[in-house]
Scaffold this motif. Structure first.
Motif, mmCIF file in Angstrom:
data_model
loop_
_atom_site.group_PDB
_atom_site.id
_atom_site.type_symbol
_atom_site.label_atom_id
_atom_site.label_comp_id
_atom_site.label_asym_id
_atom_site.label_seq_id
_atom_site.Cartn_x
_atom_site.Cartn_y
_atom_site.Cartn_z
ATOM 1 N N GLU A 1 30.805 -45.687 -21.407
ATOM 2 C CA GLU A 1 32.132 -45.929 -21.973
ATOM 3 C C GLU A 1 33.168 -46.291 -20.910
ATOM 4 N N LEU A 2 32.938 -45.890 -19.660
ATOM 5 C CA LEU A 2 33.876 -46.198 -18.576
ATOM 6 C C LEU A 2 33.462 -47.425 -17.763
ATOM 7 N N GLN B 1 29.399 -41.112 -21.054
ATOM 8 C CA GLN B 1 30.672 -41.321 -20.364
ATOM 9 C C GLN B 1 30.576 -42.481 -19.382
ATOM 10 N N ARG C 1 30.427 -52.705 -26.721
ATOM 11 C CA ARG C 1 30.008 -51.924 -27.885
ATOM 12 C C ARG C 1 28.490 -51.845 -27.879
ATOM 13 N N SER D 1 31.452 -47.196 -27.898
ATOM 14 C CA SER D 1 32.315 -48.368 -27.744
ATOM 15 C C SER D 1 33.428 -48.069 -26.757
ATOM 16 N N SER D 2 33.927 -49.128 -26.153
ATOM 17 C CA SER D 2 35.045 -49.034 -25.217
ATOM 18 C C SER D 2 35.784 -50.360 -25.250
#
Length: 231
Positions: free
Chosen positions: A226-227, A223, A121, A116-117
């Motif tokens: 999420e970014l 990563q 999600r 999630s970010s």
């Protein structure tokens, strides 16, 4: 869409893929969407690692069915996991969302994790797809992410080869054979024996894939997800 180019400097360009009219199943004909290739196929048996962003309303309008395994049913399953992630690690593999993967069923899925970010999600796993019961080679395994943007407007998927696992090579299986177990004879006892050996094999593959949960290749893709910025 913006992404961390340092993680995949060779990625791009972002392109618009025009939608196609829906035709015969089980092929997947999404609406017009965005697609980004992160990296090429690692070998002759692999696939490109691709990020796809689908407008969710248009996708569900094209695929309104809620039957078992349908796009609509899988979106519903994904939404359920986003609201309650607890069943993620216990659900049967074929119950996990694999919305834009077609022509085969998800047979095994290890290294399951919620991501999630601020922008989205979703869930990710290392999975292998198959049309029949057979042993899996290392090149059969994919990194799969299925998620929904925070505003609910977009389905975001990542689908690509994963070369960091320790399953047998395709060459070794060509020599030893792809059968999980001797085929059953036509009686209940031997069918039960066969089913038990198949279940044991699949559980072992899941356990092997679980060991790659923190593999550097998996971590880099996590990563990236999420970014990812969708605006």
């Amino acid at each position: 869409m913006n992404w961390n180019q340092a993680l995949f400097p060779q990625a791009g360009p972002l392109r618009v893929v025009q939608g196609e009219a829906r035709r015969e199943e089980p092929s997947f004909f999404p609406p017009t969407h965005l697609e980004l290739q992160l990296q090429g196929a690692p070998d002759a048996y692999g696939i490109e690692t691709t990020v796809s962003i689908y407008p969710l309303a248009a996708l569900l309008q094209k695929y309104p069915e809620q039957t078992e395994g349908s796009v609509g049913q899988q979106v519903k399953a994904l939404r359920s996991l986003l609201e309650n992630p607890a069943p993620l690690n216990t659900a049967a593999a074929f119950r996990l969302p694999a919305i834009d993967t077609v022509n085969a069923s998800l047979a095994v899925a290890g290294a399951r994790k919620s991501l999630s970010s601020a922008n989205l999600r979703g869930v990710r796993y290392l999975g292998a797809f198959s049309q029949d019961v057979r042993r899996f080679a290392s090149t059969d395994v994919r990194y799969v992410f299925q998620g929904i943007s925070r505003d609910g407007r977009y389905l975001v998927t990542v689908n690509g080869s994963f070369s960091g696992n320790v399953l047998p090579t395709r060459e070794s299986l060509e020599g030893s054979g792809y059968d999980v177990a001797p085929q059953p004879q036509d009686n209940d006892k031997d069918r039960a024996r066969y089913e038990g050996e198949v279940n044991t094999y699949f559980a072992g593959v899941n356990s092997t894939l679980d060991q790659s949960n923190s593999n550097p290749e998996v971590t880099r893709l996590d990563q990236f997800v999420e970014l990812l910025q969708l605006r």
